[in-house]
Design a protein around this motif. Structure first.
Motif, PDB file in Angstrom:
ATOM      1  N   PHE A  49       0.838  -1.202   0.000  1.00  0.00           N
ATOM      2  CA  PHE A  49       0.000   0.000   0.000  1.00  0.00           C
ATOM      3  C   PHE A  49       0.875   1.255   0.000  1.00  0.00           C
ATOM      4  O   PHE A  49       0.659   2.180  -0.785  1.00  0.00           O
ATOM      5  N   TRP A  50       1.880   1.270   0.868  1.00  0.00           N
ATOM      6  CA  TRP A  50       2.758   2.429   0.972  1.00  0.00           C
ATOM      7  C   TRP A  50       3.519   2.647  -0.330  1.00  0.00           C
ATOM      8  O   TRP A  50       3.654   3.779  -0.806  1.00  0.00           O
ATOM      9  N   ASN A  51       4.008   1.564  -0.933  1.00  0.00           N
ATOM     10  CA  ASN A  51       4.729   1.678  -2.203  1.00  0.00           C
ATOM     11  C   ASN A  51       3.822   2.196  -3.309  1.00  0.00           C
ATOM     12  O   ASN A  51       4.254   2.977  -4.151  1.00  0.00           O
ATOM     13  N   ALA A  52       2.559   1.764  -3.307  1.00  0.00           N
ATOM     14  CA  ALA A  52       1.609   2.250  -4.314  1.00  0.00           C
ATOM     15  C   ALA A  52       1.372   3.750  -4.154  1.00  0.00           C
ATOM     16  O   ALA A  52       1.287   4.480  -5.150  1.00  0.00           O
ATOM     17  N   LEU A  53       1.272   4.216  -2.905  1.00  0.00           N
ATOM     18  CA  LEU A  53       1.117   5.658  -2.667  1.00  0.00           C
ATOM     19  C   LEU A  53       2.329   6.426  -3.176  1.00  0.00           C
ATOM     20  O   LEU A  53       2.197   7.479  -3.799  1.00  0.00           O
ATOM     21  N   GLU A  54       3.503   5.896  -2.916  1.00  0.00           N
ATOM     22  CA  GLU A  54       4.732   6.556  -3.370  1.00  0.00           C
ATOM     23  C   GLU A  54       4.796   6.572  -4.901  1.00  0.00           C
ATOM     24  O   GLU A  54       5.100   7.609  -5.505  1.00  0.00           O
ATOM     25  N   ASP A  55       4.480   5.437  -5.532  1.00  0.00           N
ATOM     26  CA  ASP A  55       4.521   5.353  -6.996  1.00  0.00           C
ATOM     27  C   ASP A  55       3.521   6.300  -7.654  1.00  0.00           C
ATOM     28  O   ASP A  55       3.754   6.791  -8.753  1.00  0.00           O
ATOM     29  N   ALA A  56       2.397   6.553  -6.984  1.00  0.00           N
ATOM     30  CA  ALA A  56       1.371   7.442  -7.528  1.00  0.00           C
ATOM     31  C   ALA A  56       1.711   8.914  -7.295  1.00  0.00           C
ATOM     32  O   ALA A  56       0.931   9.786  -7.666  1.00  0.00           O
ATOM     33  N   GLY A  57       2.847   9.165  -6.702  1.00  0.00           N
ATOM     34  CA  GLY A  57       3.233  10.545  -6.438  1.00  0.00           C
ATOM     35  C   GLY A  57       2.576  11.088  -5.191  1.00  0.00           C
ATOM     36  O   GLY A  57       2.445  12.293  -5.017  1.00  0.00           O
ATOM     37  N   GLY A  58       2.150  10.189  -4.325  1.00  0.00           N
ATOM     38  CA  GLY A  58       1.499  10.596  -3.080  1.00  0.00           C
ATOM     39  C   GLY A  58       2.448  11.275  -2.119  1.00  0.00           C
ATOM     40  O   GLY A  58       3.658  11.330  -2.336  1.00  0.00           O
ATOM     41  N   PRO A  59       1.901  11.776  -1.056  1.00  0.00           N
ATOM     42  CA  PRO A  59       2.709  12.542  -0.092  1.00  0.00           C
ATOM     43  C   PRO A  59       3.452  11.643   0.905  1.00  0.00           C
ATOM     44  O   PRO A  59       3.416  11.861   2.102  1.00  0.00           O
ATOM     45  N   VAL A  60       4.125  10.606   0.399  1.00  0.00           N
ATOM     46  CA  VAL A  60       4.849   9.698   1.275  1.00  0.00           C
ATOM     47  C   VAL A  60       6.249   9.452   0.737  1.00  0.00           C
ATOM     48  O   VAL A  60       6.490   9.563  -0.458  1.00  0.00           O
ATOM     49  N   ASP A  61       7.159   9.119   1.657  1.00  0.00           N
ATOM     50  CA  ASP A  61       8.498   8.724   1.231  1.00  0.00           C
ATOM     51  C   ASP A  61       8.527   7.210   1.085  1.00  0.00           C
ATOM     52  O   ASP A  61       7.508   6.554   1.135  1.00  0.00           O
ATOM     53  N   SER A  62       9.700   6.675   0.919  1.00  0.00           N
ATOM     54  CA  SER A  62       9.813   5.237   0.721  1.00  0.00           C
ATOM     55  C   SER A  62       9.374   4.447   1.944  1.00  0.00           C
ATOM     56  O   SER A  62       9.419   4.939   3.071  1.00  0.00           O
TER      57      SER A  62
END
Length: 83
Positions: A49-62
């Motif tokens: 889930f976290w990686n998908a947020l990061e890949d989508a340009g979301g406001p999360v780091d790795s």
């Protein structure tokens, strides 16, 4: 757990620094009132889930980064059982 391209199984929790791993497991146990095993399973399942947020340009780091530890704790607090 996930497999590498060479078929080796990797535990994603091993990618977390030991102090972060311990801190997150304790936080999940306390916040969500779950066992250590359940806390580890929740952490493992959060990686895609976290990686998908990061890949989508979301406001999360790795996944496993300093921001993950802070934001993940806040997200879990929102899921905390009603007391």
């Amino acid at each position: 757990m996930r497999s590498t391209p060479y078929g080796r199984v990797v535990d994603v929790l091993d990618e977390l620094p030991p102090a972060s791993r311990s801190e997150l497991i304790l936080m999940l146990r306390t916040t969500l009132q779950v066992t250590s095993q359940s806390a580890e399973n929740i952490l493992r399942s959060s990686e895609p889930f976290w990686n998908a947020l990061e890949d989508a340009g979301g406001p999360v780091d790795s996944w496993g980064g300093g921001e993950f530890c802070t934001l993940f704790e806040q997200i879990c607090a929102l899921l905390s059982p009603q007391r």
